[in-house]
Design an enzyme around this catalytic site. Structure first.
Site, short mmCIF file in Angstrom:
data_model
loop_
_atom_site.label_atom_id
_atom_site.label_comp_id
_atom_site.label_asym_id
_atom_site.label_seq_id
_atom_site.Cartn_x
_atom_site.Cartn_y
_atom_site.Cartn_z
N LYS A 24 0.87 -1.20 0.00
CA LYS A 24 0.00 0.00 0.00
C LYS A 24 0.89 1.22 0.00
O LYS A 24 1.81 1.35 0.81
CB LYS A 24 -0.87 -0.02 1.24
CG LYS A 24 -1.67 1.26 1.41
CD LYS A 24 -2.88 1.05 2.27
CE LYS A 24 -2.67 1.51 3.68
NZ LYS A 24 -3.93 1.67 4.41
C1 R5P Z 1 -3.18 4.55 8.58
O1 R5P Z 1 -3.64 4.87 9.63
C2 R5P Z 1 -3.63 3.36 7.92
O2 R5P Z 1 -2.62 2.64 7.29
C3 R5P Z 1 -4.77 3.57 6.98
O3 R5P Z 1 -5.28 2.32 6.73
C4 R5P Z 1 -4.39 4.23 5.67
O4 R5P Z 1 -3.77 5.46 5.89
C5 R5P Z 1 -5.57 4.38 4.73
O5 R5P Z 1 -6.48 5.25 5.23
P1 R5P Z 1 -6.72 6.68 4.58
O6 R5P Z 1 -7.43 6.42 3.27
O7 R5P Z 1 -7.60 7.38 5.56
O8 R5P Z 1 -5.40 7.33 4.36
#
Ligand code: R5P
Length: 294
Positions: free
Chosen positions: A203
């Site tokens: 990711k």
């Molecule tokens: C961070 O807190 C996590 O990895 C989240 O899952 C990631 O940042 C995705 O969330 P967002 O779309 O709110 O950035």
């Protein structure tokens, strides 16, 4: 051999049709064992080859952040529209019904809160407990360039080793520190390191320039994080551009949970990711779903 026997043989044994050896649909994932592939197929839709993950694991370092104060009330109704849920084991056990058929990607690193140095994480879940909860993958934050870079990379490799023994994919999450440049060079560096060290998927954040170089140089699937809340059309455009540039999905949190109409937004993101809908059309779809609800 009498003619009748020949035809029975062909009918029942299909002796003239060789057994197919199917390639697994997901980039870079063909050489895993069956369990690992099956878990990945619970996250990525085998038909589109893509995923819409709903991220609500933020509480592991941020506590009850905006939109995630009551996961039972605000997030559970969204679950049916996601392919996979990204969460912590605390939320999984306390709130998510065990009857859910969704893929679960469980946060497996943690330690510091927003009040401390965020890169100082350790592994926070034992692989045995991840198996007990029958999750589809575990996720670990990797802080390339961060103060505790090596420690966080070591968290990844230890989880990969433990995961390989039992068929559990590891999602490498590239955390971008305040001092890091948010560009393709950095995202490419961080993503590639995660993949080289064994992450089954990665990711990272979308960057408008040269994101296709990030996906091209990463031998396993990339999903993008949503990041800070944007107006819906902008978030849909970002998702569409990322997919166009080779991302195989999104792992979105705030852009869904902080939307005025989270279910409509999640449905619109699905259209973009799985069906390649243009962002403007997907935005109109979002508006129509939102107005239907009023
Ligand atoms: C961070 O807190 C996590 O990895 C989240 O899952 C990631 O940042 C995705 O969330 P967002 O779309 O709110 O950035």
């Amino acid at each position: 051999m009498p003619e009748a026997d020949v035809s029975i043989k062909e009918k029942s044994y299909f002796t003239d049709i060789p057994q197919q050896n199917e390639l697994f649909f997901l980039k870079g994932s063909n050489n895993y064992d069956w369990g690992m592939k099956n878990r990945l197929a619970r996250i990525f839709n085998p038909e589109s080859g893509k995923t819409v993950m709903l991220a609500f694991d933020h509480g592991y370092f941020q506590g009850p952040t905006t939109g995630l104060e009551r996961v039972d009330i605000s997030i559970l109704p969204l679950a049916p529209s996601a392919d996979a849920l990204m969460l912590t084991r605390g939320i999984l056990r306390s709130i998510i019904p065990a009857s859910t058929a969704k893929g679960v990607v469980m946060r497996a690193s943690g330690g510091p809160s927003i009040l401390k140095e965020l890169s100082n994480e350790n592994i926070a879940v034992d692989m045995e407990d991840a198996l007990r909860m029958n999750v589809s993958a575990v996720a670990v934050q990797v802080f390339i360039g961060g103060e505790f870079e090596t420690q966080s990379v070591h968290n990844l490799t230890r989880l990969v080793d433990a995961g390989m023994k039992v068929g559990m994919p590891v999602l490498g999450v590239t955390a971008v520190g305040k001092d890091m440049a948010r560009d393709a060079k950095y995202m490419g560096l961080a993503s590639r390191i995660c993949a080289e060290l064994g992450a089954a998927f990665v990711k990272t954040y979308y960057v408008p320039e040269d994101f296709d170089t990030v996906t091209a140089a990463c031998p396993v699937p990339i999903v993008i994080a949503g990041g800070k809340k944007l107006p819906e059309l902008e978030a849909l455009t970002m998702a569409a551009n990322a997919i166009q540039a080779g991302a195989l999905g999104v792992d979105m949190g705030r852009n869904i949970v902080q939307s005025d109409a989270p279910v409509a937004m999640l449905q619109a993101v699905r259209k973009v990711v799985h069906e390649g809908m243009k962002p403007r059309i997907a935005f109109e779809y979002f508006e129509s779903l939102k107005n239907e609800k009023k």
